[in-house]
Every structure is written in C-alpha cells, then in structure tokens.
Design an enzyme around this catalytic site. Structure first.
Site, PDB file in Angstrom:
ATOM      1  N   CYS A  79      87.527  31.664  71.450  1.00 31.68           N
ATOM      2  CA  CYS A  79      87.207  32.468  70.262  1.00 31.68           C
ATOM      3  C   CYS A  79      85.776  33.014  70.369  1.00 31.68           C
ATOM      4  O   CYS A  79      85.532  33.919  71.149  1.00 31.68           O
ATOM      5  CB  CYS A  79      87.457  31.674  68.986  1.00 31.68           C
ATOM      6  SG  CYS A  79      87.474  32.701  67.497  1.00 31.68           S
ATOM      7  N   HIS A 166      93.082  29.938  69.647  1.00 27.94           N
ATOM      8  CA  HIS A 166      92.623  28.539  69.642  1.00 27.94           C
ATOM      9  C   HIS A 166      93.670  27.644  70.294  1.00 27.94           C
ATOM     10  O   HIS A 166      94.613  27.208  69.637  1.00 27.94           O
ATOM     11  CB  HIS A 166      92.329  28.081  68.214  1.00 27.94           C
ATOM     12  CG  HIS A 166      91.094  28.679  67.647  1.00 27.94           C
ATOM     13  ND1 HIS A 166      89.855  28.135  67.858  1.00 27.94           N
ATOM     14  CD2 HIS A 166      90.909  29.790  66.905  1.00 27.94           C
ATOM     15  CE1 HIS A 166      88.943  28.886  67.251  1.00 27.94           C
ATOM     16  NE2 HIS A 166      89.559  29.898  66.676  1.00 27.94           N
ATOM     17  N   GLU A 168      93.371  24.633  71.130  1.00 33.70           N
ATOM     18  CA  GLU A 168      93.213  23.249  70.676  1.00 33.70           C
ATOM     19  C   GLU A 168      93.999  22.935  69.410  1.00 33.70           C
ATOM     20  O   GLU A 168      94.199  21.774  69.063  1.00 33.70           O
ATOM     21  CB  GLU A 168      91.724  22.937  70.465  1.00 33.70           C
ATOM     22  CG  GLU A 168      91.062  23.624  69.282  1.00 33.70           C
ATOM     23  CD  GLU A 168      90.546  25.025  69.545  1.00 33.70           C
ATOM     24  OE1 GLU A 168      89.700  25.480  68.762  1.00 33.70           O
ATOM     25  OE2 GLU A 168      90.981  25.680  70.513  1.00 33.70           O
TER      26      GLU A 168
END
Length: 188
Positions: A79, A166, A168
């Site tokens: 990001c 993202h 994660e």
C-alpha cells in the site's frame, strides 16, 4: 532469515508481523529513522501501509527514501510502501480518481515472482487514497484493478516488489502467498 518491517502507523501492521512469523521469519518492527547500514544487516525489508501521502508527506517517512535507494536487500512495499517505492524510484503517484476501500477484484497480468500461484483474478482488500499510475523505469506491472492500473509491480532483478492491496488481511484471497513468494525471492 531476518526481515525489517518499516512501520508508518498503518492499521494492519500487526497482521504483517503475524503472517511473517507464521512463516518462520524473524521479523522486527523498525521505525524509519534508522541508518542504512543497520537496514542492510537484514535479509529483506517490508515497507508497510500507513496514513501518509508520499507526494505531500514524505518528510514524515524519515529515512525511507534512502532505504529504497541505498539498501541492497530485497524489498516489498505494501500500500503506502508500494507508493513510496514507486515515487522514490521515478514512478508516478497521485491522489486516486476512484479511491478503493474494501474488497476489489484484482486481475493478474503476469503471475511471475510475487504473484506466483495466484489465479487470474482474485479478491483483495484495499484501503488507499493515493495510487501508482506509472511504475518506475525498469519495473513491470503484474496486476491491475478497474480503479488502479498498478496493483502489483516488480523490478527487472526480481528483488523489489510493490502491491497496492493488503495481502496481510484475511479478506485477500491467498494473501499469504505474497509473503511466501517474497521469502523465496530473498533466498535466491
């Protein structure tokens, strides 16, 4: 293997740590005011997400521009980190015409390197107001979405990666693959 996670106050930082630790990596959160020599002691660097705009607030990101240019270890930008890498290395970043937040359908153009193992399309979690509109010289685009044409990129040496989404966050399909692929790139 030791990875430095550069922290900018992003809301998902703890999830990056969790994913890397789950994969057996010794990861250390590092503020962006350390020296380059200290960062070169790691096997890789992950630049996290965060609330800054690289065009307007790069001064709040400490030595990060120096880390991008002067460290010799593999790097992954997520990001804000993706935008930082692009901006510092000569790409173009701007306020997004259509900011993305929530689930977005990402199209894989080239599943080489960081997107190895991904399907042609996948759902990814997004949370950004700025976007990379042109990657730096020597980088190729690996994925795009309807509102962001540079969702993932890699340099010619397959050592510097950026993803706008993202990986994660559990809502990103197969997001852990991004971290596994980064670890594989470090080992090469």
């Amino acid at each position: 293997m030791r990875i430095a996670l550069i922290y900018y106050g992003g809301q998902y930082n703890h999830l990056i740590l969790k994913n890397l630790k789950y994969l057996g990596v010794d990861v250390m959160t590092v503020s962006p005011d350390r020296g380059v020599e200290e960062l070169n002691a790691f096997d890789g660097i992950v630049f996290s997400g965060g609330p800054f705009s690289v065009e307007e607030e790069i001064s709040k990101m400490g030595n990060s521009p120096v880390y991008v240019k002067e460290t010799s270890v593999p790097k992954l930008g997520i990001c804000l980190g993706h935008q930082l890498i692009s901006y510092v290395l000569g790409g173009k970043v701007r306020k997004a015409v259509s900011p993305e937040y929530g689930l977005v359908k990402v199209e894989v153009l080239d599943n080489d390197t960081i997107l190895s193992g991904f399907t042609k399309q996948f759902n990814a979690w997004e949370s950004h107001w700025d976007e990379v509109i042109e990657p730096p010289p020597g980088f190729r685009v690996l994925a795009s979405s309807p509102s962001s044409k540079v969702q993932a990129m890699v340099n010619q040496d397959n050592t510097v990666f950026g993803v706008q989404f993202h990986p994660e966050v559990k809502h990103t399909e197969n997001g852990t693959l991004v971290f596994k692929n980064f670890i594989t790139a470090i080992k090469k």
